[in-house]
Design an enzyme around this catalytic site. Structure first.
Site, short mmCIF file in Angstrom:
data_model
loop_
_atom_site.label_atom_id
_atom_site.label_comp_id
_atom_site.label_asym_id
_atom_site.label_seq_id
_atom_site.Cartn_x
_atom_site.Cartn_y
_atom_site.Cartn_z
N SER A 63 -11.52 0.09 -1.84
CA SER A 63 -10.28 -0.58 -2.21
C SER A 63 -10.47 -1.81 -3.09
CB SER A 63 -9.52 -1.00 -0.94
OG SER A 63 -10.28 -1.93 -0.17
N ASP A 115 -14.04 7.74 4.93
CA ASP A 115 -12.74 7.11 5.10
C ASP A 115 -11.92 7.38 3.84
OD1 ASP A 115 -10.54 5.44 5.33
OD2 ASP A 115 -11.68 3.73 6.08
N HIS A 153 -15.09 -0.56 4.92
CA HIS A 153 -13.97 -1.34 5.45
C HIS A 153 -14.35 -2.07 6.74
CE1 HIS A 153 -9.93 -1.97 7.32
NE2 HIS A 153 -9.62 -2.24 6.06
N ASN A 191 0.81 -1.22 0.00
CA ASN A 191 0.00 0.00 0.00
C ASN A 191 0.85 1.28 0.00
OD1 ASN A 191 -2.46 -1.41 0.12
ND2 ASN A 191 -2.26 -1.65 2.32
N GLU A 223 -16.58 5.37 2.02
CA GLU A 223 -15.16 5.52 1.68
C GLU A 223 -15.07 6.40 0.45
OE1 GLU A 223 -12.68 1.99 1.63
OE2 GLU A 223 -14.21 0.87 2.72
N LYS A 264 -0.54 4.18 4.09
CA LYS A 264 -0.62 3.91 2.65
C LYS A 264 0.20 4.98 1.90
CE LYS A 264 -4.78 1.10 2.73
NZ LYS A 264 -4.81 0.85 4.19
N HIS A 317 -7.79 5.43 0.88
CA HIS A 317 -7.28 5.22 -0.48
C HIS A 317 -7.38 6.47 -1.35
CE1 HIS A 317 -7.11 0.93 0.43
NE2 HIS A 317 -8.30 1.08 0.98
#
Length: 372
Positions: free
Chosen positions: A170, A195, A124, A38, A166, A227, A198
């Site tokens: 992901s 979130d 997540h 990541n 998110e 990440k 990413h």
């Protein structure tokens, strides 16, 4: 049934389903092109990040020494929080020892039995666990379905509500409709929790910022430092009143040792490099788009490309074949995937040398073609 019999039975069931996972330690440089991790911007090994981590460890020692509310808040934490808040355009930030703890803290401190949580079906695991621990009333809505969120809010007017999403998911790699979600939350007085694990770094200061939502009083951001920032830890960013509430009530914050000095310093240095190097995000976009085109799959909004495989066994086999070719990729298998489809997980990181990227993508194209 004895404990040993129960464990043996569970292990056999996992093995027969092709779902057994094993730890595979790696050295600092094993010569394998890493497209599984990541470290999106390639900053974990950046000279400035390494130096900052080493200097902090020498100055402060190996750990923070206590929880944040005792003596574990270091000036490093304050510097990091100020930098993150400024970069992401937020009123304030609060650093945690992990991104997992950041998500547990937000939901656990803001929701209880009297609250309502509306959760996207693909959030997540940390947010799923957070909702379970909060014991809030839960409504799970179909993925990226704003109309379903609107209906769930309308069904319980006047109830204190969190909406969880998110910015970039992901597994599927798609982007959340953040502007629409923020609008419907504002209409009903709900708090939108995004979130950005990413999104930050891959999209500069993140998609909340890009959509003009940074600093809105009803939009709260969680992020990871592990990440794009190549370190370890997490953060919550948003209104000062929310952060003060977390400091006083969030159990994963109150009862946890503060973020280690080396990790805090590394994340701080990485954030400064990321802010000065927007070309790193451009490299990710070019690579992930090009590889997606080669493999005939949709290009993701983030750095991770998911390639569907016909079965868990096929995914594991393809992963092993690529490792034999000197390329490390990840592997999504149930229960880690929300739709049950096993996939190869390929990170189009900016830190991989161009010649290694070209060699790795040729091997991926060959192996995936054989499996399909």
């Amino acid at each position: 049934m004895s404990w040993q019999s129960w464990l043996d039975e569970a292990a056999t069931a996992r093995e027969e389903a092709g779902l057994t996972r094993r730890l595979r330690p790696r050295g600092p440089d094993d010569g394998v092109v890493d497209l599984a991790g990541n470290d999106y911007l390639g900053l974990a090994g950046h000279p400035e990040v390494r130096r900052a981590a080493a200097d902090a460890a020498l100055l402060w020692g190996g750990g923070a020494g206590a929880s944040r509310l005792v003596t574990g808040t270091l000036t490093l934490h304050s510097e990091l929080e100020t930098e993150l808040a400024d970069w992401l355009g937020q009123p304030g930030a609060l650093a945690f020892s992990t991104g997992y703890h950041a998500n547990l803290s937000v939901v656990g401190a803001l929701a209880d039995r009297t609250a309502h949580v509306i959760s996207d079906a693909h959030i997540h695991a940390s947010l799923i666990d957070a909702v379970r621990l909060s014991r809030a009333q839960l409504t799970v809505v179909p993925h990226n379905n704003v109309a379903a969120v609107h209906a769930a809010l309308a069904a319980r007017p006047g109830v204190r509500t969190l909406v969880l999403a998110e910015s970039v998911y992901s597994v599927l790699g798609d982007e959340a409709p953040l502007a629409e979600l923020a609008e419907v939350c504002a209409t009903f007085g709900a708090l939108l929790v995004v979130d950005e694990a990413h999104g930050v770094g891959v999209h500069g200061p993140g998609l909340v910022h890009r959509h003009g939502l940074a600093g809105r009083p009803h939009v709260l951001v969680t992020a990871t430092l592990s990440k794009s920032l190549g370190s370890q830890g997490g953060a919550v960013l948003g209104p000062r009143a929310v952060l003060d509430h977390l400091i006083n009530t969030a159990r994963p914050f109150i009862f946890d040792t503060g973020l280690a000095p080396a990790s805090a310093a590394a994340a701080l240095a990485a954030a400064r490099v990321a802010r000065s190097r927007p070309d790193l995000a451009d490299t990710i976009r070019a690579r992930v788009t090009g590889l997606a085109h080669t493999l005939g799959v949709p290009a993701p909004a983030g750095a991770v490309l998911s390639v569907p495989m016909p079965s868990p066994e096929a995914a594991v086999g393809a992963q092993a074949d690529l490792f034999a070719e000197g390329v490390r990729v990840g592997c999504f298998r149930p229960p880690s995937v929300p739709d049950g489809v096993s996939r190869l997980r390929i990170t189009a990181g900016a830190g991989v040398a161009e010649e290694d990227w070209e060699r790795a993508t040729k091997a991926i194209d060959t192996v995936v073609g054989e499996v399909r």
